[in-house]
Design a protein around this motif. Sequence first.
Motif, PDB file in Angstrom:
ATOM      1  N   ASN A 116       0.806  -1.228   0.000  1.00  0.00           N
ATOM      2  CA  ASN A 116       0.000   0.000   0.000  1.00  0.00           C
ATOM      3  C   ASN A 116       0.838   1.276   0.000  1.00  0.00           C
ATOM      4  OD1 ASN A 116      -2.428  -1.244  -0.169  1.00  0.00           O
ATOM      5  ND2 ASN A 116      -2.940  -1.095   1.997  1.00  0.00           N
ATOM      6  N   TYR A 117       2.161   1.139   0.001  1.00  0.00           N
ATOM      7  CA  TYR A 117       3.054   2.302   0.007  1.00  0.00           C
ATOM      8  C   TYR A 117       3.991   2.275  -1.200  1.00  0.00           C
ATOM      9  CZ  TYR A 117       1.148   2.576   4.660  1.00  0.00           C
ATOM     10  OH  TYR A 117       0.263   2.646   5.710  1.00  0.00           O
ATOM     11  N   SER A 118       3.424   1.928  -2.339  1.00  0.00           N
ATOM     12  CA  SER A 118       4.216   1.819  -3.564  1.00  0.00           C
ATOM     13  C   SER A 118       3.717   2.748  -4.658  1.00  0.00           C
ATOM     14  CB  SER A 118       4.206   0.369  -4.070  1.00  0.00           C
ATOM     15  OG  SER A 118       5.416  -0.267  -3.753  1.00  0.00           O
ATOM     16  N   LYS A 119       3.131   3.855  -4.287  1.00  0.00           N
ATOM     17  CA  LYS A 119       2.723   4.850  -5.283  1.00  0.00           C
ATOM     18  C   LYS A 119       3.922   5.753  -5.611  1.00  0.00           C
ATOM     19  CE  LYS A 119      -0.588   6.246  -2.557  1.00  0.00           C
ATOM     20  NZ  LYS A 119      -0.433   5.214  -1.527  1.00  0.00           N
ATOM     21  N   PRO A 120       3.889   6.444  -6.771  1.00  0.00           N
ATOM     22  CA  PRO A 120       5.034   7.299  -7.141  1.00  0.00           C
ATOM     23  C   PRO A 120       5.434   8.300  -6.061  1.00  0.00           C
ATOM     24  CG  PRO A 120       3.590   7.032  -9.027  1.00  0.00           C
ATOM     25  CD  PRO A 120       2.892   6.372  -7.870  1.00  0.00           C
ATOM     26  N   ASP A 121       4.455   8.924  -5.407  1.00  0.00           N
ATOM     27  CA  ASP A 121       4.801   9.887  -4.359  1.00  0.00           C
ATOM     28  C   ASP A 121       5.417   9.214  -3.136  1.00  0.00           C
ATOM     29  OD1 ASP A 121       4.266  12.197  -5.692  1.00  0.00           O
ATOM     30  OD2 ASP A 121       2.388  12.651  -4.643  1.00  0.00           O
ATOM     31  N   PRO A 174       3.359  -6.948 -15.371  1.00  0.00           N
ATOM     32  CA  PRO A 174       2.176  -7.235 -16.183  1.00  0.00           C
ATOM     33  C   PRO A 174       2.088  -6.475 -17.498  1.00  0.00           C
ATOM     34  CG  PRO A 174       1.592  -5.952 -14.232  1.00  0.00           C
ATOM     35  CD  PRO A 174       3.000  -6.407 -14.046  1.00  0.00           C
ATOM     36  N   TYR A 175       2.805  -5.347 -17.608  1.00  0.00           N
ATOM     37  CA  TYR A 175       2.753  -4.589 -18.855  1.00  0.00           C
ATOM     38  C   TYR A 175       4.050  -4.696 -19.652  1.00  0.00           C
ATOM     39  CZ  TYR A 175      -1.520  -2.791 -16.862  1.00  0.00           C
ATOM     40  OH  TYR A 175      -2.769  -2.692 -16.315  1.00  0.00           O
ATOM     41  N   ARG A 176       4.927  -5.620 -19.227  1.00  0.00           N
ATOM     42  CA  ARG A 176       6.136  -5.813 -20.003  1.00  0.00           C
ATOM     43  C   ARG A 176       6.543  -7.290 -19.990  1.00  0.00           C
ATOM     44  NH1 ARG A 176      11.391  -1.928 -19.640  1.00  0.00           N
ATOM     45  NH2 ARG A 176      12.116  -3.291 -17.965  1.00  0.00           N
ATOM     46  N   GLU A 177       7.457  -7.705 -19.105  1.00  0.00           N
ATOM     47  CA  GLU A 177       8.026  -9.056 -19.188  1.00  0.00           C
ATOM     48  C   GLU A 177       6.990 -10.169 -19.165  1.00  0.00           C
ATOM     49  OE1 GLU A 177      11.428  -6.481 -18.211  1.00  0.00           O
ATOM     50  OE2 GLU A 177       9.338  -6.592 -17.563  1.00  0.00           O
ATOM     51  N   THR A 178       5.942 -10.010 -18.393  1.00  0.00           N
ATOM     52  CA  THR A 178       4.919 -11.060 -18.322  1.00  0.00           C
ATOM     53  C   THR A 178       3.604 -10.606 -18.958  1.00  0.00           C
ATOM     54  OG1 THR A 178       4.623 -10.347 -16.012  1.00  0.00           O
ATOM     55  CG2 THR A 178       5.831 -12.374 -16.383  1.00  0.00           C
ATOM     56  N   SER A 179       3.697  -9.676 -19.900  1.00  0.00           N
ATOM     57  CA  SER A 179       2.473  -9.184 -20.552  1.00  0.00           C
ATOM     58  C   SER A 179       1.864 -10.217 -21.493  1.00  0.00           C
ATOM     59  CB  SER A 179       2.758  -7.886 -21.322  1.00  0.00           C
ATOM     60  OG  SER A 179       3.736  -8.084 -22.321  1.00  0.00           O
ATOM     61  N   HIS A 221      14.037  -6.365  -6.549  1.00  0.00           N
ATOM     62  CA  HIS A 221      13.655  -4.954  -6.554  1.00  0.00           C
ATOM     63  C   HIS A 221      12.157  -4.768  -6.773  1.00  0.00           C
ATOM     64  CE1 HIS A 221      17.856  -3.926  -8.485  1.00  0.00           C
ATOM     65  NE2 HIS A 221      17.959  -4.603  -7.363  1.00  0.00           N
ATOM     66  N   ASN A 222      11.637  -3.724  -6.186  1.00  0.00           N
ATOM     67  CA  ASN A 222      10.341  -3.160  -6.566  1.00  0.00           C
ATOM     68  C   ASN A 222      10.642  -2.018  -7.527  1.00  0.00           C
ATOM     69  OD1 ASN A 222       7.840  -1.807  -6.703  1.00  0.00           O
ATOM     70  ND2 ASN A 222       8.121  -0.829  -4.720  1.00  0.00           N
ATOM     71  N   GLY A 223       9.966  -2.017  -8.644  1.00  0.00           N
ATOM     72  CA  GLY A 223      10.199  -0.966  -9.626  1.00  0.00           C
ATOM     73  C   GLY A 223      11.161  -1.429 -10.699  1.00  0.00           C
ATOM     74  N   GLY A 224      11.175  -0.702 -11.783  1.00  0.00           N
ATOM     75  CA  GLY A 224      12.017  -1.027 -12.930  1.00  0.00           C
ATOM     76  C   GLY A 224      11.606  -0.107 -14.045  1.00  0.00           C
ATOM     77  N   GLU A 231       4.858  -1.219 -10.001  1.00  0.00           N
ATOM     78  CA  GLU A 231       4.296  -1.884 -11.181  1.00  0.00           C
ATOM     79  C   GLU A 231       5.016  -3.189 -11.528  1.00  0.00           C
ATOM     80  OE1 GLU A 231       1.654  -0.825 -12.616  1.00  0.00           O
ATOM     81  OE2 GLU A 231       1.491   1.302 -12.125  1.00  0.00           O
ATOM     82  N   VAL A 232       6.080  -3.545 -10.782  1.00  0.00           N
ATOM     83  CA  VAL A 232       6.903  -4.687 -11.169  1.00  0.00           C
ATOM     84  C   VAL A 232       7.751  -5.140  -9.986  1.00  0.00           C
ATOM     85  CG1 VAL A 232       8.619  -3.067 -12.082  1.00  0.00           C
ATOM     86  CG2 VAL A 232       8.773  -5.454 -12.736  1.00  0.00           C
ATOM     87  N   ILE A 233       8.001  -6.443  -9.916  1.00  0.00           N
ATOM     88  CA  ILE A 233       9.006  -7.007  -9.011  1.00  0.00           C
ATOM     89  C   ILE A 233      10.015  -7.738  -9.889  1.00  0.00           C
ATOM     90  CG2 ILE A 233       9.474  -8.614  -7.126  1.00  0.00           C
ATOM     91  CD1 ILE A 233       7.890  -6.206  -6.215  1.00  0.00           C
TER      92      ILE A 233
END
Length: 669
Positions: free
Chosen positions: A188-193, A551-556, A587-590, A596-598
């Motif tokens: 729940n604390y993985s938003k851009p801000d 979900p929108y890249r490697e495993t899309s 990592h979280n992020g990429g 959006e990714v692990i």
Amino acid sequence: MQSTLTSFQDQIKEGIPDQLPPFKEFDPSINHAPKRKDILTPEEKKLALINALRYFDKRHHAELILEFKKELETYGRIYMYRFRPDYKMYARPIDEYPAKSKQAAAIMLMIQNNLDYAVAQHPHELITYGGNGAVFSNWAQYRLTMKYLSEMTDEQTLVMYSGHPMGLFPSHKEAPRVVVTNGMMIPNYSKPDDWEKFNALGVTQYGQMTAGSYMYIGPQGIVHGTTITVLNGFRKIKKTPKGHLFVTSGLGGMSGAQPKAGNIAGCITVCAEVNPKITQVRLDQGWIDEKITDLDELVARVRQAKATNETVSIAYLGNIVDVWEAFDKENIAIDLGSDQTSLHNPWAGGYYPAGMSYEESNNMMAQQPDLFKEKVKESLRRHANAINKHTAKGTYFFDYGNAFLLEASRAGADVMSANPTLGREFKYPSYVQDIMGPMCFDYGFGPFRWVCASGKAEDLAKTDKIACEVLEEIMTNSPEEIKQQMSDNIQWIKGARENKLVVGSQARILYADAEGRMKIAKAFNDAINKGEIGYIVLGRDHHDVSGTDSPYRETSNIYDGSRFTADMAIHNVIGDSFRGATWVSIHNGGGVGWGEVINGGFGMVLDGSKDAERRLKSMLFWDVNNGISRRSWARNDGAIFAMKRAMEIEPNLKVTLPHNVDDDILNSL
């Protein structure tokens, strides 16, 4: 008072100096990260200062607190510029590092390569690529990490918490020497801000993929992946690259590879970039052939290139939206289109809106972040509208995994499919969905890398020859399903030296499956054992068969509904850690964004020993086949083929395979 230690080795072993080094002035000649958003409350700013000062003896706090406060106010982060080392930052030969463990020395080499000025996007901010892909958050972390590595034995493991070296812990020689995590937030604390806030506090960082895992090899890695993508993109639309046009944008640490890849593929490439410094760097490095600053001149130059069937890469210093719109107005036919601006980071320098200068954008980003956000959204809507006009004329557009379609959709752009299905929500596919997934990842092919720890170009030439011979031998018995992959990579490795791809370390990449990776690695290890070459560091991009759940890249191209799960990436790094990796990371992020990714990665040192041979066989087999098994369970035909083949080769491998449901059974409901 400046430290009296002068040698490189002594400075590494010193870590954080006992006496403060002289203050370092901001160097405007270096490409710097943009000022970050002022997001902390007054109390949180005090906490950020407390967090930064804990690295230093109390007698220095009164002086440093004012300096760090100014950095936080000026740049939005505390980088501790004063503690940036005086020695040149580059990957030295492994024997030049002060180390009790050769494995630790190899890791130091890879860290310094990530921060090499020729490699890193914002070297003084410890950012390798992507606008925020950090190796560390500050220079104290760098110094302390290098000191720990110089002291490490093969009976210890260094634990890295988002750039912070938590410490050396007792372990054993079979354990990883380093375990890295980056940005592993509570969901729940993985938003851009959240990244902006907690990074400013100094408690987490965005490791991107290979930046925070010490495995970036400069643009070469993505040159190869982009070359494969462009070649297969033209195959998909049944055109040869010669005389045909590929339009994209971004010349940063990752995206800067696109023009070079276009040249290798043999097409005309137009790549827009708004940052004049990085554009000039790419021109000086030979990654682009020409730089144009005028749209009319660009239109005329592209017409000329088309008329003469040229292979040429052209950088347009300006906004990509203007290019798409101008080419539509002038009826310049675009065959392949994409985008590789850092839209995983849209509000902090990853994407610059049309109609504003680079300087105006940077000022608004820091001083009026809400207005800047609206300008970006407006630009994305224009961007998508121009692309739609071209695709109506026949352009094949694909999302290059940079979250372009995702952020455009959030901005209200016309990018959604009229008839969405699970996994196909957008008008345009991810390049993984149509190209890399079904053609590469499902069959186990992905970015296998190695670095010659000796730093010798002759060692790299020897490894190129070894790898080519191994692939040619494998290809003689390869099934038809993977012969094109084998052929593309043999051709790539034969031309690798000619294309002058080395930036930073003496490194190479090619796409290989588990068989190729294991056999190439064993051949390297044998050559080391015979004294023909020095130590080799093996690795890969996280952008691979099994390292990343995105979900929108490697495993899309996972269509069973599990593309939003991250079991594969977690199992990948756990499995690598006890099968012999020298270091592992998660990592979280990429490239697609924070939250959006692990993604996970590894490094492995080959020293010519039997232990190294045992580890490489165990770990590399798992590292690839973990991903194939997940893809086969998702009912991907290529992965089912590859998994059946893997089980035939290795009798100890037993994987659950899916039973497909006939359409007539479903239709009877």
